[in-house]
Motif scaffolding. Structure first.
Motif, PDB file in Angstrom:
ATOM      1  N   THR A 186      84.478 -18.785  47.218  1.00 49.46           N
ATOM      2  CA  THR A 186      85.611 -18.536  46.308  1.00 49.46           C
ATOM      3  C   THR A 186      85.284 -17.417  45.340  1.00 49.46           C
ATOM      4  OG1 THR A 186      86.184 -20.888  46.441  1.00 49.46           O
ATOM      5  CG2 THR A 186      87.163 -19.614  44.638  1.00 49.46           C
ATOM      6  N   GLU A 187      84.044 -17.408  44.869  1.00 49.45           N
ATOM      7  CA  GLU A 187      83.613 -16.364  43.940  1.00 49.45           C
ATOM      8  C   GLU A 187      83.679 -14.979  44.587  1.00 49.45           C
ATOM      9  OE1 GLU A 187      79.681 -15.090  41.286  1.00 49.45           O
ATOM     10  OE2 GLU A 187      79.730 -16.999  42.371  1.00 49.45           O
ATOM     11  N   GLY A 188      83.263 -14.910  45.849  1.00 51.49           N
ATOM     12  CA  GLY A 188      83.297 -13.639  46.564  1.00 51.49           C
ATOM     13  C   GLY A 188      84.719 -13.140  46.759  1.00 51.49           C
ATOM     14  N   ARG A 189      85.646 -14.064  47.097  1.00 52.91           N
ATOM     15  CA  ARG A 189      87.044 -13.670  47.266  1.00 52.91           C
ATOM     16  C   ARG A 189      87.641 -13.201  45.948  1.00 52.91           C
ATOM     17  NH1 ARG A 189      87.335 -18.268  50.722  1.00 52.91           N
ATOM     18  NH2 ARG A 189      88.220 -19.494  49.012  1.00 52.91           N
ATOM     19  N   HIS A 190      87.311 -13.918  44.872  1.00 55.96           N
ATOM     20  CA  HIS A 190      87.841 -13.538  43.553  1.00 55.96           C
ATOM     21  C   HIS A 190      87.337 -12.159  43.137  1.00 55.96           C
ATOM     22  CE1 HIS A 190      87.880 -13.424  39.107  1.00 55.96           C
ATOM     23  NE2 HIS A 190      89.050 -14.034  39.270  1.00 55.96           N
ATOM     24  N   LYS A 191      86.059 -11.902  43.385  1.00 60.03           N
ATOM     25  CA  LYS A 191      85.485 -10.604  43.031  1.00 60.03           C
ATOM     26  C   LYS A 191      86.120  -9.481  43.838  1.00 60.03           C
ATOM     27  CE  LYS A 191      81.082  -8.155  42.576  1.00 60.03           C
ATOM     28  NZ  LYS A 191      79.607  -8.231  42.783  1.00 60.03           N
ATOM     29  N   ALA A 192      86.357  -9.741  45.126  1.00 55.69           N
ATOM     30  CA  ALA A 192      86.977  -8.729  45.988  1.00 55.69           C
ATOM     31  C   ALA A 192      88.416  -8.449  45.562  1.00 55.69           C
ATOM     32  CB  ALA A 192      86.931  -9.174  47.440  1.00 55.69           C
ATOM     33  N   PHE A 193      89.164  -9.514  45.240  1.00 60.67           N
ATOM     34  CA  PHE A 193      90.544  -9.336  44.793  1.00 60.67           C
ATOM     35  C   PHE A 193      90.601  -8.579  43.474  1.00 60.67           C
ATOM     36  CE2 PHE A 193      92.275 -12.782  47.628  1.00 60.67           C
ATOM     37  CZ  PHE A 193      93.303 -12.011  48.167  1.00 60.67           C
ATOM     38  N   SER A 194      89.634  -8.833  42.588  1.00 60.50           N
ATOM     39  CA  SER A 194      89.642  -8.186  41.272  1.00 60.50           C
ATOM     40  C   SER A 194      89.421  -6.682  41.378  1.00 60.50           C
ATOM     41  CB  SER A 194      88.565  -8.808  40.367  1.00 60.50           C
ATOM     42  OG  SER A 194      87.262  -8.514  40.862  1.00 60.50           O
ATOM     43  N   THR A 195      88.729  -6.233  42.434  1.00 60.08           N
ATOM     44  CA  THR A 195      88.465  -4.799  42.584  1.00 60.08           C
ATOM     45  C   THR A 195      89.696  -4.011  43.024  1.00 60.08           C
ATOM     46  OG1 THR A 195      87.753  -5.036  44.886  1.00 60.08           O
ATOM     47  CG2 THR A 195      86.054  -5.242  43.195  1.00 60.08           C
TER      48      THR A 195
END
Length: 301
Positions: A218-227
């Protein structure tokens, strides 16, 4: 040019509002350009495009806002035919550059998320410079046809432009000659440039979202979406406003509604871009703090 209102009670509040927007736009975008130029950790492909966007936003806003401020104070303003065509050319140029640069930024995010291991090999200095120069060059080239066709129109209906800058649509409203060629040119440019840029951006985000959904954490998806979330926000807002203003028949176009929409994409979006793209970013925040401490240390000693 008429501007917005002859109401004396609104003159000072509107002037102060537009002045604050313009000053903040120039200051915040200039701050972004300065930070990216000063600190090596910000000299990456993504920030190269943001630096170009900030430069365009300053120019884009400067083409119209000083004129708008005078209009608000005086209630109307006279403009020569040559100055009107010059303003029309540069406004269309920087507007075209904006959506081409947004497309380049979408491609940058696509490579960063879908092909992270080869990101710096693909988005090298030569590629970034080529995309940047293409956006600037194509922007100026795209403005020539509309400017030339507009200068050939005969304006005999009135000499009053119901707008706060020389834009194509209010000029067409004043023409007493056939406006079909210029409307056809506007539609053609809209399909060839605007739609193709929009299509490339959408394709990039289809691949981006598909790649993000395959990330397990979930953290990885959130970080990718934030970029890419900030870029997607600006793209959606910008294309929506441009389509509402330009991609419709002149006969059904309301100048009063058009002026309000124009304020949003000419004044408000350039003001919001630095905050959406950069000032919320941790690297940029650290650079601002470092710049402040460097200046404080220099003045102290």
């Amino acid at each position: 040019m008429l501007g917005f209102s002859n109401n004396q009670e609104l003159k000072i509040p509107l002037f102060l509002l537009f002045l604050v927007i313009y000053v903040f736009t120039v200051f915040s975008n200039f701050l972004i350009i300065s930070l990216i130029s000063l600190y090596s950790h910000l000299q990456k492909p993504m920030y190269f495009f943001i630096c170009n966007m900030s430069s365009i936003d300053i120019c884009y806003s400067t083409v119209t806002t000083p004129n708008l401020l005078q209009l608000v104070l005086k209630g109307f303003q006279r403009i020569s035919f040559q100055d009107c065509m010059t303003q029309l050319f540069f406004f269309n140029s920087f507007g075209s550059m904006e959506y081409m640069l947004l497309t380049s930024m979408a491609y940058d995010r696509y490579v960063a998320i879908c092909h992270p291991l080869s990101y710096y090999r693909v988005m090298n200095g030569r590629t970034c410079l080529g995309l940047g120069l293409t956006a600037w060059g194509m922007g100026f080239m795209a403005a020539f046809p509309l400017t030339i066709l507009s200068s050939d129109l005969t304006f005999c209906a009135s000499n009053v432009i119901n707008h706060f800058f020389c834009d194509v649509t209010p000029l067409l409203k004043l023409s007493c000659t056939d406006t079909t060629p210029i409307e056809l040119a506007m539609f053609t440019e809209g399909v060839v440039l605007l739609f193709s840029c929009f299509l490339l951006t959408v394709m990039s985000y289809v691949y981006i979202i598909s790649a993000i959904l395959q990330i397990q954490s979930t953290e990885g998806r959130h970080k990718a979406f934030s970029t890419c979330g900030s870029h997607l926000t600006v793209v959606t807002l910008f294309y929506f406003l441009v389509v509402c203003v330009y991609m419709k028949p002149t006969s059904s176009y309301s100048l009063d509604v058009g002026k309000i929409l124009s304020v949003l994409y000419v004044n408000v979006i350039p003001m919001l871009n630095p905050f959406i793209y950069s000032l919320r970013n941790k690297d940029v925040k650290d650079a601002v703090i470092k710049l402040y401490k460097d200046r404080l240390h220099k003045n102290w000693f």
